[in-house]
Design a protein around this motif. Structure first.
Motif, short mmCIF file in Angstrom:
data_model
loop_
_atom_site.label_atom_id
_atom_site.label_comp_id
_atom_site.label_asym_id
_atom_site.label_seq_id
_atom_site.Cartn_x
_atom_site.Cartn_y
_atom_site.Cartn_z
N PHE A 180 0.82 -1.22 0.00
CA PHE A 180 0.00 0.00 0.00
C PHE A 180 0.85 1.26 0.00
O PHE A 180 0.52 2.24 -0.67
CB PHE A 180 -0.92 0.01 1.24
CG PHE A 180 -1.67 1.30 1.40
CD1 PHE A 180 -2.79 1.57 0.64
CD2 PHE A 180 -1.23 2.25 2.31
CE1 PHE A 180 -3.48 2.76 0.77
CE2 PHE A 180 -1.93 3.45 2.46
CZ PHE A 180 -3.05 3.70 1.69
N ILE A 181 1.96 1.27 0.74
CA ILE A 181 2.79 2.47 0.84
C ILE A 181 3.32 2.89 -0.53
O ILE A 181 3.46 4.09 -0.82
CB ILE A 181 3.95 2.25 1.83
CG1 ILE A 181 4.71 3.56 2.07
CG2 ILE A 181 4.88 1.16 1.34
CD1 ILE A 181 3.89 4.66 2.70
N ALA A 182 3.59 1.92 -1.41
CA ALA A 182 4.07 2.25 -2.75
C ALA A 182 2.97 2.89 -3.58
O ALA A 182 3.20 3.89 -4.28
CB ALA A 182 4.59 0.98 -3.45
N ASN A 183 1.77 2.33 -3.51
CA ASN A 183 0.64 2.93 -4.22
C ASN A 183 0.31 4.32 -3.68
O ASN A 183 0.00 5.24 -4.43
CB ASN A 183 -0.59 2.03 -4.10
CG ASN A 183 -0.49 0.79 -4.95
OD1 ASN A 183 -0.57 0.84 -6.17
ND2 ASN A 183 -0.29 -0.36 -4.31
N PHE A 184 0.39 4.46 -2.37
CA PHE A 184 0.11 5.74 -1.74
C PHE A 184 1.13 6.79 -2.18
O PHE A 184 0.78 7.92 -2.55
CB PHE A 184 0.14 5.56 -0.22
CG PHE A 184 0.24 6.84 0.55
CD1 PHE A 184 -0.81 7.74 0.55
CD2 PHE A 184 1.38 7.15 1.27
CE1 PHE A 184 -0.73 8.93 1.27
CE2 PHE A 184 1.47 8.32 1.98
CZ PHE A 184 0.41 9.22 1.98
N THR A 189 5.75 5.91 -11.78
CA THR A 189 6.32 5.79 -10.43
C THR A 189 6.18 4.36 -9.90
O THR A 189 7.11 3.83 -9.27
CB THR A 189 5.63 6.77 -9.47
OG1 THR A 189 5.66 8.09 -10.02
CG2 THR A 189 6.32 6.78 -8.12
N LEU A 190 5.03 3.74 -10.17
CA LEU A 190 4.86 2.35 -9.74
C LEU A 190 5.86 1.44 -10.45
O LEU A 190 6.37 0.47 -9.85
CB LEU A 190 3.43 1.89 -10.05
CG LEU A 190 2.32 2.49 -9.18
CD1 LEU A 190 0.95 2.00 -9.65
CD2 LEU A 190 2.53 2.16 -7.70
N GLY A 191 6.16 1.74 -11.71
CA GLY A 191 7.16 0.96 -12.45
C GLY A 191 8.54 1.09 -11.82
O GLY A 191 9.30 0.11 -11.73
N PRO A 195 9.06 -10.55 -6.29
CA PRO A 195 8.05 -10.95 -7.30
C PRO A 195 7.16 -9.80 -7.78
O PRO A 195 6.07 -10.03 -8.24
CB PRO A 195 7.21 -11.97 -6.52
CG PRO A 195 7.21 -11.39 -5.11
CD PRO A 195 8.56 -10.74 -4.92
N TYR A 196 7.66 -8.55 -7.67
CA TYR A 196 6.84 -7.39 -8.03
C TYR A 196 6.96 -7.00 -9.49
O TYR A 196 6.19 -6.19 -9.98
CB TYR A 196 7.21 -6.19 -7.16
CG TYR A 196 6.94 -6.41 -5.69
CD1 TYR A 196 5.65 -6.35 -5.17
CD2 TYR A 196 8.00 -6.70 -4.81
CE1 TYR A 196 5.42 -6.57 -3.81
CE2 TYR A 196 7.75 -6.92 -3.45
CZ TYR A 196 6.48 -6.85 -2.97
OH TYR A 196 6.23 -7.07 -1.62
#
Length: 297
Positions: free
Chosen positions: A11-15, A284-286, A295-296
């Protein structure tokens, strides 16, 4: 690893991605938001269009006025994104579970977006009210803190939630149009074979979603601006209070076109802004996926 087999990012990455994207969009397009608000607060027949309003602000009040009220939306961005991503994820999983669908459909995407927007509205109202008060041409407030102090002094803490219902409907219809359209447009575009192609598809779908969301929610935004911009007079019932009666009042007194005051600067901000938002989020997610590794990715 195939895209559909990648482990979802924490979640912290998406946030963080959402917050970075939101701040980027605000800093790029904020002057258009000021122009939009000025046009929406103007009652009766519009005296200036977008260019006239922009030029008059710069000529009469200075260039810096185009960034007045910038602090509240910047402060809002982090909690708003946290609520947006959390609620979008929650409602998406909830509706997929209730419907028995294994993948997001067009109908579920619209329903999820509407529900997430309604949830988000509860967080944004005080910040929106402070922003509108500061953007008003007649504003004499010293800054955001002064707005909060004076509103609480005159109306109590609940005064910061003026326009709550109108904000609810604005976010409800905006998110429904935005996310529903993104889902549809992505399905119509040719599959991307490169990262650049994927970013382009995201920009296009986000821009179209931003346009549709703006068309759907502008009348509710006009009402919200009128409610939050009005000064409360003790013992006098406000002219604009509830959303749908206010829509009828504006249409009766100023004509149907008045419900779309500020549409041009709004759509010029939110159509490409929606594209920029999605573009920065996905980029940014990339970056986060590459940094975290399997495994992301």
């Amino acid at each position: 690893m195939a895209t559909d087999q990648r482990k979802p990012l924490p979640f912290i990455a998406n946030f963080a991605a959402g917050a970075i994207a939101g701040v980027s969009e605000i800093l790029t397009f904020y002057p258009l938001d000021v122009v939009k608000t000025r046009m929406q607060l103007e009652t009766g027949k519009a005296k200036h269009g977008m260019v006239g309003t922009l030029s008059s602000i710069v000529r009469e009040e200075g260039l810096g006025r185009l960034y007045r009220g910038l602090v509240p939306p910047l402060l809002l961005e982090a909690p708003k994104r946290a609520v947006k991503f959390a609620s979008n994820d929650f409602w998406g999983k909830t509706y997929m579970g209730l419907s028995g669908e294994s993948k997001m459909t067009q109908q579920l995407s619209i329903l999820t977006g509407c529900s997430a927007g309604a949830t988000e509205s509860f967080v944004v109202v005080p910040f929106e009210l402070v922003k509108i008060k500061l953007q008003d041409k007649t504003s004499t407030f010293a800054g955001p803190i002064d707005v909060v102090k004076q509103v609480i002094k005159k109306e109590g803490p609940l005064g910061l939630y003026a326009g709550m219902e109108a904000t609810f409907w604005r976010h409800f219809w905006w998110n429904g149009g935005y996310f529903g359209c993104i889902h549809q447009v992505r399905g119509m575009l040719p599959p991307a074979e490169t990262q650049q192609g994927q970013l382009f598809n995201n920009f296009v779908s986000g821009s179209v979603g931003g346009f549709v969301g703006t068309v759907v929610n502008t009348p509710f935004d006009v009402v919200k601006s009128r409610i939050q911009g009005a000064a409360k007079v003790p013992g006098v019932a406000p002219k604009y209070n509830w959303t749908y009666p206010a829509l009828m009042t504006i249409m009766r007194e100023e004509g149907p076109a008045a419900l779309y005051k500020g549409f041009l600067p709004k759509v010029l901000r939110l159509a490409p802004g929606g594209g920029v938002l999605l573009l920065v989020v996905e980029f940014t997610l990339g970056v986060f996926r590459k940094a975290l590794g399997p495994p992301y990715i």
